[in-house]
Design a protein around this motif. Structure first.
Motif, short mmCIF file in Angstrom:
data_model
loop_
_atom_site.label_atom_id
_atom_site.label_comp_id
_atom_site.label_asym_id
_atom_site.label_seq_id
_atom_site.Cartn_x
_atom_site.Cartn_y
_atom_site.Cartn_z
N ALA C 50 0.86 -1.15 0.10
CA ALA C 50 -0.05 0.10 0.07
C ALA C 50 0.98 1.36 0.03
O ALA C 50 1.80 1.24 0.89
N VAL C 51 0.68 2.22 -1.00
CA VAL C 51 1.68 3.27 -0.96
C VAL C 51 0.61 4.62 -0.65
O VAL C 51 1.20 5.66 -0.44
N SER C 52 -0.77 4.47 -0.61
CA SER C 52 -1.44 5.68 -0.26
C SER C 52 -2.98 5.41 0.00
O SER C 52 -3.22 4.00 -0.44
N CYS C 53 -3.52 6.00 0.55
CA CYS C 53 -4.99 5.61 0.92
C CYS C 53 -5.92 7.06 0.55
O CYS C 53 -5.64 7.86 0.78
N SER C 54 -7.09 6.59 -0.05
CA SER C 54 -8.21 7.94 -0.15
C SER C 54 -9.36 7.15 0.50
O SER C 54 -9.55 6.21 0.87
N CYS C 55 -9.82 8.32 1.19
CA CYS C 55 -11.28 8.07 1.91
C CYS C 55 -12.19 8.82 1.55
O CYS C 55 -12.24 10.01 1.32
N TRP C 62 -5.53 9.02 7.37
CA TRP C 62 -5.38 7.53 7.28
C TRP C 62 -4.10 7.00 7.78
O TRP C 62 -2.94 7.77 7.93
N ARG C 83 -4.27 2.60 -2.75
CA ARG C 83 -3.55 2.33 -3.97
C ARG C 83 -2.10 1.43 -3.77
O ARG C 83 -1.65 1.77 -2.70
#
Lengths: 90, 90, 90
Positions: C50-55, C62, C83
């Motif tokens: 996992a390199v990033s998160c969107s919420c 996050w 992502r």
């Protein structure tokens, strides 16, 4: 009698290279870590690149400075976290 | 007299491959850049992949379209930024 | 008559290695994908990081747990997206 890389290459370069690339890339890994700090900035370890940032107070506005520093742009930022990755060897 | 990759491989494949992989992966780097645009979309350069997005107005809701385009989902989005990475050679 | 990797290396190691590394790294790619789930968590496929998160709900706070799980921290989180990237072979 010497044999050169060119000898090997002439032996069917594309096939050789493909098998070599697969063998080497099998050992490659994307190595990631996260760092957090209070306030508006968080830094990645020196051999890592920042790939994303997370911010306290639900803030989604950030930027990355000099490839390794996460900067959260909202006012009164309580914490900032950096997601940092590099190419590793399994 | 030809020598084939198989000759080399038979010479202690794992050891050879490990040293080769380390030597090659030593040269590998995660190369990243950021792009920004006004509005709700930002694009990565063609040979990069989008790994994260940052949005104005503290918006943390975004998605990545066709691997290279950041889309910030909040209304009246003032700016969008894409974080873009690829495998580089030191 | 055997030829060893050392034979090749002695033939001008740095030049050989550089050309080999470039040839292999030409084939390397950063392969990414996105996953989404309702609620506060989203997981990457097993061989990805996992390199990033969107919420959802514009939340920008996050964290990433055990390298593969995005966790969106805001209350009443409607959806979470991760992502995820790995090293691929073109």
């Amino acid at each position: 009698q010497q044999c050169s890389f060119q000898d090997l290459v002439r032996l069917g370069s594309d096939a050789l290279l493909k098998s070599l690339a697969s063998a080497v890339l099998e050992k490659a890994t994307l190595s990631c870590t996260s760092t957090s700090s209070s306030g508006s900035y968080a830094n990645c370890p020196s051999d890592y690149s920042a790939v994303s940032c997370s911010c306290g107070n639900a803030c989604g506005s950030w930027d990355i400075q000099s490839e390794k520093t996460c900067h959260c742009q909202c006012a009164n930022q309580d914490w900032t976290s950096a997601r940092c990755c590099k190419i590793g060897n399994k």
